[in-house]
Design a protein around this motif. Structure first.
Motif, PDB file in Angstrom:
ATOM      1  N   ASP A 113       0.848  -1.192   0.000  1.00 47.80           N
ATOM      2  CA  ASP A 113       0.000   0.000   0.000  1.00 47.80           C
ATOM      3  C   ASP A 113       0.884   1.242   0.000  1.00 47.80           C
ATOM      4  O   ASP A 113       1.221   1.776   1.066  1.00 47.80           O
ATOM      5  N   SER A 147       3.666  -9.195  -7.211  1.00 43.38           N
ATOM      6  CA  SER A 147       2.409  -8.971  -7.930  1.00 43.38           C
ATOM      7  C   SER A 147       2.006 -10.166  -8.782  1.00 43.38           C
ATOM      8  O   SER A 147       0.828 -10.549  -8.831  1.00 43.38           O
ATOM      9  N   TYR A 171       0.286 -12.788  -6.741  1.00 44.43           N
ATOM     10  CA  TYR A 171      -1.070 -12.426  -6.333  1.00 44.43           C
ATOM     11  C   TYR A 171      -2.032 -12.526  -7.512  1.00 44.43           C
ATOM     12  O   TYR A 171      -3.191 -12.941  -7.344  1.00 44.43           O
ATOM     13  N   GLU A 172      -1.564 -12.153  -8.707  1.00 44.36           N
ATOM     14  CA  GLU A 172      -2.416 -12.279  -9.891  1.00 44.36           C
ATOM     15  C   GLU A 172      -2.727 -13.751 -10.179  1.00 44.36           C
ATOM     16  O   GLU A 172      -3.846 -14.093 -10.574  1.00 44.36           O
ATOM     17  N   LEU A 189      -5.397 -14.729  -7.820  1.00 39.48           N
ATOM     18  CA  LEU A 189      -6.689 -14.194  -8.243  1.00 39.48           C
ATOM     19  C   LEU A 189      -7.274 -15.007  -9.393  1.00 39.48           C
ATOM     20  O   LEU A 189      -8.490 -15.236  -9.448  1.00 39.48           O
ATOM     21  N   TRP A 226     -16.518  -8.099  -9.537  1.00 36.42           N
ATOM     22  CA  TRP A 226     -16.204  -6.676  -9.487  1.00 36.42           C
ATOM     23  C   TRP A 226     -17.360  -5.934  -8.815  1.00 36.42           C
ATOM     24  O   TRP A 226     -18.530  -6.249  -9.047  1.00 36.42           O
ATOM     25  N   LYS A 244      -8.740  -7.046  -4.170  1.00 34.61           N
ATOM     26  CA  LYS A 244      -7.942  -6.090  -4.942  1.00 34.61           C
ATOM     27  C   LYS A 244      -8.717  -4.778  -4.973  1.00 34.61           C
ATOM     28  O   LYS A 244      -9.865  -4.727  -5.403  1.00 34.61           O
ATOM     29  N   ARG A 245      -8.059  -3.721  -4.498  1.00 33.14           N
ATOM     30  CA  ARG A 245      -8.738  -2.441  -4.348  1.00 33.14           C
ATOM     31  C   ARG A 245      -8.929  -1.748  -5.693  1.00 33.14           C
ATOM     32  O   ARG A 245      -8.260  -2.063  -6.672  1.00 33.14           O
ATOM     33  N   GLY A 251      -6.049  -0.563  -7.599  1.00 31.42           N
ATOM     34  CA  GLY A 251      -5.162  -1.565  -8.185  1.00 31.42           C
ATOM     35  C   GLY A 251      -4.248  -2.234  -7.184  1.00 31.42           C
ATOM     36  O   GLY A 251      -3.471  -3.129  -7.553  1.00 31.42           O
ATOM     37  N   TYR A 252      -4.318  -1.860  -5.906  1.00 36.75           N
ATOM     38  CA  TYR A 252      -3.472  -2.465  -4.877  1.00 36.75           C
ATOM     39  C   TYR A 252      -4.099  -3.763  -4.369  1.00 36.75           C
ATOM     40  O   TYR A 252      -5.316  -3.868  -4.222  1.00 36.75           O
ATOM     41  N   TYR A 253      -3.251  -4.743  -4.093  1.00 34.31           N
ATOM     42  CA  TYR A 253      -3.738  -6.017  -3.570  1.00 34.31           C
ATOM     43  C   TYR A 253      -4.079  -5.859  -2.085  1.00 34.31           C
ATOM     44  O   TYR A 253      -3.369  -5.192  -1.335  1.00 34.31           O
TER      45      TYR A 253
END
Length: 276
Positions: A29, A63, A66-67, A70, A81, A151-152, A155-157
């Motif tokens: 963050d 990243s 985390y992707e 997801l 979403w 995921k905010r 764009g932050y996880y």
């Protein structure tokens, strides 16, 4: 001081179980990152003889992991979403402006609406686990109202996603942390379950609070840990965790204090369990 107590507890638990103690920097963050904070954390750990056993893991460099996580969650049809703001959801008792879990299901290649967060569709179920610090824990979760962000919209996880993916990749078996994170556990158990991975053992420790009853933290303007008072800091942390240092050991160096405490840790846990 609160962070030191949690670090000491997790360190002793790892040493008592003949495991490895890992350090992870949660720097995903940028809006909350303070210049020099990471260096200060690592220096403080070293000054207190809390030495880690593997290279430090930085979440900001993960990243792609985390992707990948997801993608697995989306394939299980557990992500959607959501353009609804917190204020809007609160105003409507948790009800969405649209049927977000259906209309914006991430598994269906539906374009994400503008300004949308990616959410995990929580199951309506009861979660139970045996916590080494708090005993048997039972939480009930309800779909929609207990769905959470992974995921905010910036764009932050989110924390919940990042820590579970990291725990799985690092093969974490025991998690020791403060009781302020107890409510995060059902969300993380949901992610473990969807990712078909057994969860770790959890141990939530009491929080160090000020006279006003608030947790000592930077957010509450708690005084910074003084690295010039290492022995005093460690003695306080150990006593807070139920391990008062014998008078004969008061002058000992930090390494000796921690080695002694590690030999007493499991007995202290057993005693606390009996007295719970």
């Amino acid at each position: 001081m609160g962070s030191l107590v949690a670090a000491v507890a997790s360190y002793l638990d790892a040493r008592a179980h003949h495991g490895e103690w890992l350090v992870r920097i949660e720097d995903i963050d940028p809006l909350r990152e303070q210049p020099g904070a990471t260096d200060a954390i690592l220096e403080s750990l070293e000054r207190h003889a809390l030495y880690w056993d593997q290279p430090v893991l930085y979440q900001s460099k993960r990243s792609e992991h985390y992707e990948a996580g997801l993608s697995r969650l989306a394939a299980a049809e557990k992500l959607y979403w959501c353009p609804c703001s917190r204020k809007m959801l609160a105003r409507h008792n948790g009800r969405h402006q649209y049927d977000c879990p259906t209309i914006f299901n991430a598994a269906h290649d539906t374009p994400a609406p503008a300004e949308s967060a990616l959410k995990f569709n929580q199951a309506t179920t009861d979660w139970t686990w045996q916590d080494a610090g708090c005993g048997t824990q039972k939480f009930h979760t309800t779909t929609i109202s207990d769905d959470f962000v992974v995921k905010r919209k910036e764009g932050y996880y989110a924390y919940q996603l990042a820590v579970v993916i990291d725990d799985i990749d690092q093969e974490i078996t025991h998690i020791v942390r403060g009781q302020d994170l107890l409510d995060s556990t059902p969300m993380q158990l949901s992610l473990y379950d969807t990712l078909s991975t057994p969860p770790p053992f959890y141990h939530h420790t009491p929080l160090v609070c000020g006279q006003n009853g608030q947790k000592l933290s930077k957010q509450n303007k708690a005084p910074e840990l003084e690295n010039t008072k290492v022995r005093e800091n460690l003695r306080y942390a150990l006593e807070f965790l139920g391990l008062p240092v014998p008078e004969t050991m008061q002058p000992c160096d930090p390494e000796t204090l921690l080695s002694w405490a590690a030999t007493q840790w499991l007995n202290t846990l057993a005693r606390n369990t009996r007295n719970r």
